[in-house]
Enzyme design. Structure first.
Site, PDB file in Angstrom:
ATOM      1  N   THR A 287     -40.247  11.423  38.948  1.00 36.58           N
ATOM      2  CA  THR A 287     -40.772  12.393  39.916  1.00 36.58           C
ATOM      3  C   THR A 287     -39.796  13.557  40.085  1.00 36.58           C
ATOM      4  O   THR A 287     -40.198  14.728  40.172  1.00 36.58           O
ATOM      5  CB  THR A 287     -40.993  11.695  41.282  1.00 36.58           C
ATOM      6  OG1 THR A 287     -41.641  10.449  41.061  1.00 36.58           O
ATOM      7  CG2 THR A 287     -41.815  12.555  42.216  1.00 36.58           C
ATOM      8  N   ILE A 288     -38.526  13.223  40.115  1.00 34.88           N
ATOM      9  CA  ILE A 288     -37.493  14.249  40.329  1.00 34.88           C
ATOM     10  C   ILE A 288     -37.505  15.255  39.169  1.00 34.88           C
ATOM     11  O   ILE A 288     -37.426  16.477  39.371  1.00 34.88           O
ATOM     12  CB  ILE A 288     -36.113  13.563  40.489  1.00 34.88           C
ATOM     13  CG1 ILE A 288     -36.095  12.761  41.802  1.00 34.88           C
ATOM     14  CG2 ILE A 288     -34.967  14.574  40.437  1.00 34.88           C
ATOM     15  CD1 ILE A 288     -34.921  11.798  41.950  1.00 34.88           C
TER      16      ILE A 288
ATOM     17  N   LYS B 195     -46.667  10.527  41.147  1.00 36.03           N
ATOM     18  CA  LYS B 195     -47.021   9.992  42.478  1.00 36.03           C
ATOM     19  C   LYS B 195     -48.106  10.859  43.131  1.00 36.03           C
ATOM     20  O   LYS B 195     -47.986  11.302  44.275  1.00 36.03           O
ATOM     21  CB  LYS B 195     -45.785   9.894  43.392  1.00 36.03           C
ATOM     22  CG  LYS B 195     -44.716   8.934  42.862  1.00 36.03           C
ATOM     23  CD  LYS B 195     -43.557   8.762  43.827  1.00 36.03           C
ATOM     24  CE  LYS B 195     -42.554   7.720  43.398  1.00 36.03           C
ATOM     25  NZ  LYS B 195     -41.683   8.093  42.260  1.00 36.03           N
TER      26      LYS B 195
ATOM     27  N   ASP C  48     -53.796  13.520  45.635  1.00 31.51           N
ATOM     28  CA  ASP C  48     -55.111  14.156  45.829  1.00 31.51           C
ATOM     29  C   ASP C  48     -55.464  14.879  44.521  1.00 31.51           C
ATOM     30  O   ASP C  48     -54.627  14.961  43.610  1.00 31.51           O
ATOM     31  CB  ASP C  48     -55.010  15.145  47.010  1.00 31.51           C
ATOM     32  CG  ASP C  48     -56.380  15.565  47.535  1.00 31.51           C
ATOM     33  OD1 ASP C  48     -57.400  15.029  47.055  1.00 31.51           O
ATOM     34  OD2 ASP C  48     -56.425  16.441  48.418  1.00 31.51           O
ATOM     35  N   ALA C  49     -56.671  15.387  44.442  1.00 36.03           N
ATOM     36  CA  ALA C  49     -57.113  16.109  43.247  1.00 36.03           C
ATOM     37  C   ALA C  49     -56.896  15.260  41.993  1.00 36.03           C
ATOM     38  O   ALA C  49     -56.360  15.729  40.984  1.00 36.03           O
ATOM     39  CB  ALA C  49     -56.379  17.455  43.133  1.00 36.03           C
TER      40      ALA C  49
ATOM     41  N   LEU D 147     -55.282  16.416  38.244  1.00 31.17           N
ATOM     42  CA  LEU D 147     -53.904  16.015  37.903  1.00 31.17           C
ATOM     43  C   LEU D 147     -53.898  15.164  36.640  1.00 31.17           C
ATOM     44  O   LEU D 147     -53.041  15.332  35.763  1.00 31.17           O
ATOM     45  CB  LEU D 147     -53.274  15.227  39.062  1.00 31.17           C
ATOM     46  CG  LEU D 147     -52.982  15.995  40.342  1.00 31.17           C
ATOM     47  CD1 LEU D 147     -52.377  15.064  41.392  1.00 31.17           C
ATOM     48  CD2 LEU D 147     -52.032  17.160  40.079  1.00 31.17           C
TER      49      LEU D 147
ATOM     50  N   GLU E 291     -48.317   3.331  42.818  1.00 25.30           N
ATOM     51  CA  GLU E 291     -46.941   3.192  43.325  1.00 25.30           C
ATOM     52  C   GLU E 291     -46.991   2.652  44.748  1.00 25.30           C
ATOM     53  O   GLU E 291     -47.498   3.320  45.656  1.00 25.30           O
ATOM     54  CB  GLU E 291     -46.264   4.567  43.333  1.00 25.30           C
ATOM     55  CG  GLU E 291     -45.818   5.028  41.965  1.00 25.30           C
ATOM     56  CD  GLU E 291     -44.382   4.604  41.678  1.00 25.30           C
ATOM     57  OE1 GLU E 291     -43.701   4.055  42.575  1.00 25.30           O
ATOM     58  OE2 GLU E 291     -43.939   4.832  40.539  1.00 25.30           O
TER      59      GLU E 291
ATOM     60  N   HIS F  56     -42.228  -1.180  44.529  1.00 28.36           N
ATOM     61  CA  HIS F  56     -41.137  -0.202  44.548  1.00 28.36           C
ATOM     62  C   HIS F  56     -40.248  -0.319  45.788  1.00 28.36           C
ATOM     63  O   HIS F  56     -40.734  -0.216  46.910  1.00 28.36           O
ATOM     64  CB  HIS F  56     -41.772   1.200  44.535  1.00 28.36           C
ATOM     65  CG  HIS F  56     -40.942   2.212  43.843  1.00 28.36           C
ATOM     66  ND1 HIS F  56     -41.457   3.092  42.920  1.00 28.36           N
ATOM     67  CD2 HIS F  56     -39.637   2.492  43.940  1.00 28.36           C
ATOM     68  CE1 HIS F  56     -40.486   3.865  42.490  1.00 28.36           C
ATOM     69  NE2 HIS F  56     -39.367   3.529  43.096  1.00 28.36           N
TER      70      HIS F  56
ATOM     71  N   ARG G  23     -35.620   4.673  46.796  1.00 37.83           N
ATOM     72  CA  ARG G  23     -34.195   5.063  46.754  1.00 37.83           C
ATOM     73  C   ARG G  23     -33.632   5.147  48.156  1.00 37.83           C
ATOM     74  O   ARG G  23     -32.498   4.765  48.414  1.00 37.83           O
ATOM     75  CB  ARG G  23     -34.050   6.460  46.105  1.00 37.83           C
ATOM     76  CG  ARG G  23     -34.089   6.471  44.609  1.00 37.83           C
ATOM     77  CD  ARG G  23     -34.191   7.894  44.108  1.00 37.83           C
ATOM     78  NE  ARG G  23     -32.903   8.554  44.015  1.00 37.83           N
ATOM     79  CZ  ARG G  23     -32.352   8.945  42.860  1.00 37.83           C
ATOM     80  NH1 ARG G  23     -32.949   8.711  41.711  1.00 37.83           N
ATOM     81  NH2 ARG G  23     -31.199   9.560  42.850  1.00 37.83           N
TER      82      ARG G  23
END
Ligand code: 5RP
Ligand code: MG
Length: 217
Positions: free
Chosen positions: A35-36, A63, A66-67, A71, A113, A137, A140
């Site tokens: 993600t980062i 992650k 919506d949409a 995506l 996730e 998960h 972090r």
């Protein structure tokens, strides 16, 4: 089946991610664009990794919330095999992603996730629309606040396995953590920092594999 090993590229630049993967790409089963890294570089890392590893499973850990179909189309067009959706997303969002995954075919899939609060009723709904993969998960931030793996986590992991989900486990995993999950049919272990930041990432990836082989040989 033996759990797969996935490396999470949560680098903050594409060049850093390519440097991280260079020596370990051939020792792992799944490459994750973290993600980062997505926030830093968009979907370009997926395109580059697909060019370098035409046959690998590549996960876009966006992650999404919506949409869903929009995506999904972008992730799969860029070359992702799997993508992630956050557990609080609504069912039509998840269903939209899954529909696009099936249209693209060739193993395309969506992973949920699991963070924070979610319910067993939601888990049942995920099953009912045909989702098969969940990622258990430890965030972090929870890890940084001192949360360690415990019997509550293992109980939930066991129940998700019993429901028939392919369960992936992640969140600051170290080699010593692997044995905690030995009684479960874990689908995939994801390690990021423990491999990327190791003195020798290639040796670390191999050591993770050996540890997995010890318990799921
Ligand atoms: C965090 C993530 C990470 O990719 C995942 O936790 C694996 O990285 P690490 O082993 O460094 O925790 O999705 O939200
Ligand atoms: Mg990730």
């Amino acid at each position: 089946m033996k759990p797969k090993l996935q490396v999470a590229l949560d680098n903050i630049s594409l060049s850093g991610a390519l440097k991280s993967i260079r020596d370990i790409g051939n020792h792992i089963d799944v490459i994750e664009v973290g993600t980062i890294l997505h926030v830093a570089e968009g979907l370009e890392p997926v395109r580059c990794l697909r060019a370098l590893y035409p046959d690998k499973i590549i996960l876009a850990d966006i992650k999404g919330a919506d949409a869903g179909s929009l995506l999904a189309k972008q992730c799969y067009e860029a070359g992702a095999t799997w993508m992630t959706v956050i557990c609080c997303a609504e069912i039509p969002t998840m269903a939209g992603m899954l529909k696009v995954a099936k249209e693209f075919g060739k193993g395309r899939d969506v992973q949920i996730e699991l963070y924070g609060d979610w319910t067993w009723q939601q888990a049942q709904s995920w099953k009912e629309i045909g989702l098969t993969q969940v990622v258990y998960h430890r965030s972090r931030d929870a890890q940084a606040a001192g949360k360690s793996w415990g019997s509550e986590d293992l109980g939930k992991i066991g129940k998700l396995c019993d429901m028939g989900f392919d369960v992936t486990v992640t969140g600051g995993l170290t080699i010593d953590d692997i044995k905690l999950f030995k009684d479960y049919p874990i689908y995939c272990f994801i390690a990021g920092r423990s491999i990327r930041d190791a003195k020798n990432p290639r040796d670390a990836a191999i050591a993770f594999k050996e540890e997995i082989n010890k318990y799921w040989g």
